[in-house]
Design an enzyme around this catalytic site. Structure first.
Site, short mmCIF file in Angstrom:
data_model
loop_
_atom_site.label_atom_id
_atom_site.label_comp_id
_atom_site.label_asym_id
_atom_site.label_seq_id
_atom_site.Cartn_x
_atom_site.Cartn_y
_atom_site.Cartn_z
N HIS A 15 3.99 2.14 -6.87
CA HIS A 15 3.53 2.77 -8.11
C HIS A 15 4.41 2.43 -9.30
O HIS A 15 5.63 2.47 -9.21
CB HIS A 15 3.49 4.30 -7.94
CG HIS A 15 2.42 4.75 -7.00
ND1 HIS A 15 2.55 5.81 -6.15
CD2 HIS A 15 1.18 4.25 -6.78
CE1 HIS A 15 1.44 5.95 -5.46
NE2 HIS A 15 0.59 5.01 -5.81
N GLY A 67 4.98 3.50 0.36
CA GLY A 67 5.29 4.72 -0.40
C GLY A 67 5.28 4.48 -1.90
O GLY A 67 4.49 3.71 -2.43
N SER A 101 0.84 -1.20 0.00
CA SER A 101 0.00 0.00 0.00
C SER A 101 0.87 1.24 0.00
O SER A 101 2.01 1.23 0.47
CB SER A 101 -0.91 0.00 1.22
OG SER A 101 -0.12 0.24 2.38
N LYS A 102 0.29 2.30 -0.50
CA LYS A 102 0.99 3.58 -0.56
C LYS A 102 1.40 4.00 0.85
O LYS A 102 2.50 4.48 1.07
CB LYS A 102 0.03 4.60 -1.19
CG LYS A 102 0.44 6.04 -1.09
CD LYS A 102 1.18 6.47 -2.33
CE LYS A 102 1.98 7.75 -2.17
NZ LYS A 102 1.24 8.96 -1.97
N ARG A 103 0.47 3.78 1.80
CA ARG A 103 0.75 4.21 3.18
C ARG A 103 1.95 3.47 3.77
O ARG A 103 2.81 4.06 4.39
CB ARG A 103 -0.51 3.99 4.04
CG ARG A 103 -0.48 4.67 5.36
CD ARG A 103 -1.90 4.93 5.86
NE ARG A 103 -2.72 3.74 5.75
CZ ARG A 103 -2.82 2.80 6.69
NH1 ARG A 103 -2.16 2.92 7.82
NH2 ARG A 103 -3.60 1.75 6.51
#
Ligand code: GLU
Length: 490
Positions: free
Chosen positions: A264, A260, A255-257
């Site tokens: 992506h 980071g 996850s992005k959280r």
């Protein structure tokens, strides 16, 4: 009735393209190609607050970078009709009205405050949070009162409980979800008039005649809700298949959280990963080719081999070492001209006109075997640029100051005219036979040359290095090293 396979990728533009979305897109693409079907792009942009055109662009660019093209759907400035949910707001409301008229849905006047209070009550009592279906039984007087207060209703779909909702998942096999676990009657049109995800998806999948929906297992409960909607709308649902999510080595969802930018696609693009490596890696994370020892394949090869039954039922494990392994492989094996073109943006700090097109290819070829990602080429190849090279004082005193080192440099200097610069192996042979004559070998022979030519004792093959540098730079650097112990900046 058409039996053409129609699948889609339906991202929400609320963030940059995630590895998981890219993998879902790949599986849908492979499925379409394998079955001579259509792969469609649809933008699920009903979340006004979180949607942003910059994410739409990142998602489209990322999918294209991976080599995915779609047969229909949204494309900024492109040839396809834009499938954007925001362009169909009225259409969703018309369909919701039908559900209202035949009793599958009702208008719910519950205010945000009431719903928050309900949630808090459930939290305090340790109950799972859900809507208590209070809007089902509102009297006419009560409704008029709400309307007089200026409350704007949402549309809720009746989720009859309990009932088992079954489907034969194309990846996971039979799945059953009980409607009692779906959180109560669901909002299909919010009070601001915008369709919710679960409703818009069903309307779209019907309108666009989707035959198969492959997506992450985080949508399993959504699938159960959507099946109820298909039934109420009297439409045949597509076949569903759910992939396991991608986890890190500590069993945390990517996850992005937590992770980071590593989640992506844009990160890998910027860092100089080859799209072929990402594609191969992502497909392989949870799909096994018919020959299960096969690790390396192209997107086209995967299209020929893809079989949904060989997609794993469980989580995938994200493994950066494996991804790097794939990337090193593709850096070495893709056509040199492709890798050189992709390397150019990482070399803009240097004066590329020092090398012709062919010489630049040779330079990249000399370095590519040592790289994990293309962004490393800037540091690895900086010594190739400029007439001279920076040599540290430590290097001068430890490697270049001995009389043996000076002999090596002097002899090499006088051998330049004999060196076949277009033949790295021939150059290396000359250095070795010179060493033999001087009675100097191993690091006593190579390190002074490396230090003088590149400012480091590490680096690519010596013959290739000399060959790429060419006679003028080699001469200037050897002379500088002899004159002032290495540093050309006199
Ligand atoms: N917009 C949804 C998402 O980004 C797509 C889910 C679906 O494929 O139906 O997760």
């Amino acid at each position: 009735m058409s039996t053409e396979v129609r699948v889609r990728i339906a991202p929400s533009p609320t963030g940059n393209l995630h590895l998981g979305t890219a993998r879902t897109a790949l599986y849908n693409y492979l499925y379409a190609k394998r079955h001579n079907g259509k792969f469609i792009f649809r933008l699920e942009d009903t979340d006004n607050e979180r949607s942003d055109e910059k994410y739409t662009k990142d998602i489209i660019d990322g999918l294209k970078w991976l080599g995915l093209t779609w047969d229909e759907g949204c494309d900024i400035g492109g040839p396809y009709p834009p499938y954007r949910q925001t362009e169909k707001i009225d259409h969703y409301e018309r369909i919701a009205d039908k559900l209202l008229q035949n009793g599958f849905a009702y208008l719910c006047y519950a205010s945000t405050e009431e719903l928050a209070a309900l949630k808090e009550e459930q939290r305090v009592s340790g109950l799972p949070s859900r809507y208590d279906n209070r809007g089902r039984e509102v009297s006419i007087e009560q409704r008029e009162k709400y309307q007089a207060e200026g409350r704007v209703p949402s549309f809720r779909f009746r989720v009859e409980e309990p009932q088992d909702i079954h489907w034969d998942d194309e990846i996971k096999g039979p799945i059953t979800v009980n409607s009692a676990d779906l959180g109560g009657d669901m909002v299909i049109i919010k009070s601001n008039g915008v369709a919710t995800y679960n409703f818009a998806v069903v309307v779209d999948d019907i309108d666009m005649q989707m035959t198969n929906v492959l997506r992450g297992e985080d949508h399993i409960h959504n699938t159960a809700k959507q099946l109820l909607l298909f039934e109420a709308l009297n439409c045949k649902p597509p076949h569903f298949g759910h992939t396991g999510l991608i986890f890190d080595s500590n069993d945390r969802k990517l996850s992005k959280r937590e992770h980071g930018e590593l989640v992506h696609i844009d990160y890998y693009k910027t860092q100089g990963y080859m799209p072929e490596a990402i594609v191969n890696y992502l497909i392989k994370t949870s799909w096994t080719p018919p020959d299960d020892t096969m690790e390396k394949f192209t997107l086209e090869e995967a299209c020929q081999m893809f079989d949904i039954k060989r997609v794993s039922k469980t989580h995938a494990r994200f493994d950066m070492d494996k991804l790097n392994w794939y990337n090193s492989h593709y850096l070495r094996s893709l056509p040199l001209s492709t890798v050189t073109e992709r390397a150019r943006p990482y070399l803009t700090d240097f004066d590329l006109s020092e090398y012709s097109h062919d010489e630049l290819e040779k330079l990249v070829d000399t370095l590519r075997g040592s790289l994990t990602k293309l962004s490393e080429i800037k540091a690895a190849g900086s010594f190739f640029f400029g007439k001279t090279v920076e040599v540290s004082d430590e290097m001068k005193s430890t490697v270049l100051s001995s009389s043996e080192a000076k002999k090596v440099l002097t002899e090499t200097l006088s051998s330049i005219s004999k060196m076949p610069f277009d033949d790295p192996a021939g150059v290396k042979q000359i250095v070795d036979s010179m060493g033999k004559e001087l009675g100097i070998k191993g690091k006593n022979l190579y390190w002074p040359l490396r230090a003088a030519l590149a400012g480091s004792t590490q680096g690519p093959d010596l013959g290739s290095m000399i060959s790429v540098l060419g006679p003028t730079k080699v001469q200037a650097r050897l002379e500088a090293a002899l004159k002032n112990g290495g540093n050309g900046h006199v």
